[in-house]
Design an enzyme around this catalytic site. Structure first.
Site, short mmCIF file in Angstrom:
data_model
loop_
_atom_site.label_atom_id
_atom_site.label_comp_id
_atom_site.label_asym_id
_atom_site.label_seq_id
_atom_site.Cartn_x
_atom_site.Cartn_y
_atom_site.Cartn_z
N HIS A 318 42.77 24.37 43.25
CA HIS A 318 41.36 24.58 42.92
C HIS A 318 40.62 25.01 44.16
O HIS A 318 40.93 24.54 45.26
CB HIS A 318 40.74 23.30 42.35
N ASP A 375 43.17 22.26 33.72
CA ASP A 375 44.00 22.97 32.75
C ASP A 375 45.42 22.42 32.64
O ASP A 375 46.17 22.84 31.76
CB ASP A 375 44.07 24.47 33.11
N1 CMC Z 1 50.59 27.46 42.91
C1 CMC Z 1 51.14 27.71 44.11
N2 CMC Z 1 50.47 27.97 45.23
C2 CMC Z 1 49.15 27.96 45.14
C3 CMC Z 1 48.49 27.70 43.93
C4 CMC Z 1 49.26 27.44 42.80
N3 CMC Z 1 48.68 27.18 41.62
N4 CMC Z 1 47.15 27.76 44.14
C5 CMC Z 1 47.00 28.07 45.43
N5 CMC Z 1 48.20 28.18 46.03
C6 CMC Z 1 48.46 28.44 47.46
C7 CMC Z 1 48.28 29.92 47.78
O1 CMC Z 1 49.49 30.63 47.63
C8 CMC Z 1 47.80 29.86 49.20
O2 CMC Z 1 48.91 29.59 50.02
P1 CMC Z 1 49.00 30.28 51.50
O3 CMC Z 1 47.88 29.66 52.28
O4 CMC Z 1 50.36 29.94 51.98
O5 CMC Z 1 48.82 31.75 51.29
C9 CMC Z 1 46.92 28.60 49.23
O6 CMC Z 1 47.46 27.75 48.20
C10 CMC Z 1 45.45 28.87 48.96
O7 CMC Z 1 45.37 29.57 47.72
P2 CMC Z 1 44.24 30.56 47.30
O8 CMC Z 1 44.78 31.51 46.29
O9 CMC Z 1 43.57 31.12 48.51
O10 CMC Z 1 43.23 29.54 46.62
P3 CMC Z 1 41.94 29.94 45.81
O11 CMC Z 1 40.94 28.92 46.10
O12 CMC Z 1 41.55 31.35 46.07
O13 CMC Z 1 42.42 29.88 44.28
C11 CMC Z 1 42.94 29.04 42.13
C12 CMC Z 1 42.11 28.84 43.42
C13 CMC Z 1 42.51 28.00 41.11
C14 CMC Z 1 42.66 30.43 41.57
C15 CMC Z 1 44.44 28.91 42.49
O14 CMC Z 1 44.70 27.60 42.95
C16 CMC Z 1 45.34 29.25 41.32
O15 CMC Z 1 45.69 30.41 41.14
N6 CMC Z 1 45.75 28.23 40.51
C17 CMC Z 1 46.56 28.51 39.34
C18 CMC Z 1 45.69 28.98 38.18
C19 CMC Z 1 44.87 27.87 37.62
O16 CMC Z 1 45.37 26.78 37.35
N7 CMC Z 1 43.57 28.14 37.40
C20 CMC Z 1 42.63 27.17 36.81
C21 CMC Z 1 41.66 26.67 37.83
S1 CMC Z 1 40.77 25.18 37.32
C22 CMC Z 1 39.88 25.60 35.93
C23 CMC Z 1 38.93 26.72 36.13
O17 CMC Z 1 37.96 26.60 36.84
O18 CMC Z 1 39.17 27.75 35.52
#
Ligand code: CMC
Length: 442
Positions: A318, A375
């Site tokens: 998140h 989720d």
């Molecule tokens: N699985 C594996 N690695 C992850 C995940 C994940 N679900 N989420 C983040 N990371 C890693 C990412 O690869 C990165 O690693 P590194 O620093 O080595 O490159 C690090 O964690 C930071 O990730 P980010 O993509 O910069 O994080 P963000 O804040 O931009 O993204 C997110 C947040 C929710 C989009 C992401 O965690 C994600 O894609 N989660 C899976 C999809 C999901 O469950 N979405 C629902 C979110 S909660 C309900 C809502 O609000 O919709």
């Protein structure tokens, strides 16, 4: 009662200034402090003073507005709506009460709640004209596409609500209209894909019961769910009702900032929610768990693939929560309670827990502070309620409608409101001379 005023730029919130030093210039900027001591540097005059803009892809470090609706402390796993802890609201409130709390700022009195329930009933039916729109959709069409299109189409049938000039009565009516119509539209689209006759809403039923009735009653058999099923749906909707400046809510605010009406703004929220990184994750989690169940990779292999960056663990991570997502904890507990009461089990819950326990002890996840989000378990509850997979994000949308309306309205009343129009840093070609067609070479 009047609608809650948007937070005025309060002298108390501006307590200090921050000095920023750039190569050619040094500038003092106001520091804004929120109710819970969050600090922000106000950069609204930064370009005027320095000639610089700020760059923040994905807005990870940018507060786009002041808001008095929802508070999140991502480090502590705290979520409050209008000051009330989510745990208490999920346990004791109804979804309709929470909706009024979010939009109007206060829990409703009994009389106001009754009046609003009457309005919800008035607005349950769709205009006959809208039924013909449904006929134009293919029966295999995605219900999220239908939902956003039909919410926007509602604007054609409610010209009296197209203005963003809202007093208490009009806002109450607009809220009732959107909240009621989304349920009827969702149930209608489900019945259509099943080739079944639409069940008319029943004014004697509560919001959640009525939705379940429209979804699952049949002409020869009325669906009368046990209280725990209704309670599980209520909790699901309350937990999804708002989450401050997430992708879909920011979209609603962005669209609303141009003065767009409530239907268009909410429809845009549905579109933004659909993506798998946002609300679409609830579907993606179940697909992932089903794949594991069907003999695909086992949980350990899935985690290994995630660490190799070949796969994203859906329902994990998140932008704001860096400890735990309180909604996920409540939903996991709700799964157990619901299954106990219904005397059912779901192998996907076991798989989800196994996956979570491996991930939660793995350094990759610990270092990045990745935890189950809302989720991760919500889809397991929806499955137990009988909701089909392709409607999971529709359910999220029904829950999020009050939050979208609350933000749309807060923005409209905000004296700081300006059309949302970010800047960019252009990285394309420099000025070039136009080459006429005949002179162009491959
Ligand atoms: N699985 C594996 N690695 C992850 C995940 C994940 N679900 N989420 C983040 N990371 C890693 C990412 O690869 C990165 O690693 P590194 O620093 O080595 O490159 C690090 O964690 C930071 O990730 P980010 O993509 O910069 O994080 P963000 O804040 O931009 O993204 C997110 C947040 C929710 C989009 C992401 O965690 C994600 O894609 N989660 C899976 C999809 C999901 O469950 N979405 C629902 C979110 S909660 C309900 C809502 O609000 O919709």
């Amino acid at each position: 009662m009047q609608p809650a005023p948007a937070p005025a730029p309060d002298a108390d919130t501006q307590r200090a200034s921050a000095r920023v030093q750039l190569p050619e210039v040094e500038v003092d900027l106001p520091v804004i402090v929120g109710t819970e001591d969050e600090h922000a540097v106000d950069i609204s005059r930064f370009r005027d003073k320095t000639g610089y803009v700020t760059l923040d892809p994905g807005f990870g470090n940018t507060a786009a507005c002041k808001s008095a609706i929802t508070y999140i402390d991502g480090e502590q796993g705290i979520l409050r709506y209008r000051g009330y802890p989510i745990e208490e609201l999920a346990e004791t409130s109804t979804f309709v009460e929470v909706a009024l709390l979010l939009i109007f700022g206060e829990l409703p009195t009994k009389e106001r709640l009754e009046r609003f329930r009457g309005m919800l009933t008035d607005e349950q039916l769709l205009h006959e004209g809208m039924r013909y729109h449904f006929e134009g959709f293919p029966s295999h069409g995605h219900p999220m596409a239908m939902l956003s299109a039909m919410i926007n189409a509602c604007g054609c049938y409610h010209p009296e609500l197209l203005s963003s000039e809202m007093d208490d009565e009009r806002l109450l009516r607009a809220t009732a209209t959107v909240m009621s119509k989304v349920c009827t539209i969702a149930a209608f689209s489900y019945k259509m894909t099943k080739g079944q006759r639409m069940e008319y809403p029943d004014p004697s039923l509560s919001y959640c019961r009525n939705f379940l009735h429209m979804m699952f009653s049949k002409p020869h058999r009325r669906y009368d769910p046990p209280l725990q099923v209704v309670r599980a749906l209520t909790k699901f909707l309350i937990l999804h009702a708002d989450h401050e400046q997430n992708c879909s809510t920011s979209t609603v605010r962005m669209v609303g900032s141009s003065g767009a009406n409530v239907f268009a703004s909410v429809a845009s929220g549905v579109c933004a929610l659909w993506g798998p990184l946002h609300g679409g994750a609830n579907m993606a989690v179940i697909e992932m768990l089903q794949e594991i169940q069907a003999g695909g990779d086992d949980p350990k292999t899935v985690v290994a693939k995630v660490k190799d960056k070949k796969f994203r663990l859906m329902g994990f991570g998140h932008r704001v929560y860096k400890n735990f997502d309180p909604r996920s904890k409540i939903l996991e507990k709700t799964c157990t309670e619901l299954f106990d009461v219904l005397g059912v089990s779901d192998p996907l819950l076991d798989t989800a827990r196994e996956l979570a326990s491996i991930a939660l002890t793995d350094d990759y996840f610990l270092e990045r502070k990745l935890y189950p989000n809302v989720d991760f378990y919500s889809g397991i509850i929806l499955r137990a309620l009988g909701i089909p997979l392709n409607m999971f994000t529709v359910m999220f949308s029904i829950g999020r409608v009050p939050g979208w309306i609350a933000h749309w309205y807060e923005l409209y009343g905000d004296p700081d409101r300006r059309i949302c129009r970010p800047r960019q840093i252009y990285t394309g070609a420099g000025k070039r001379e136009y080459v006429p067609m005949d002179a162009r070479r491959c």
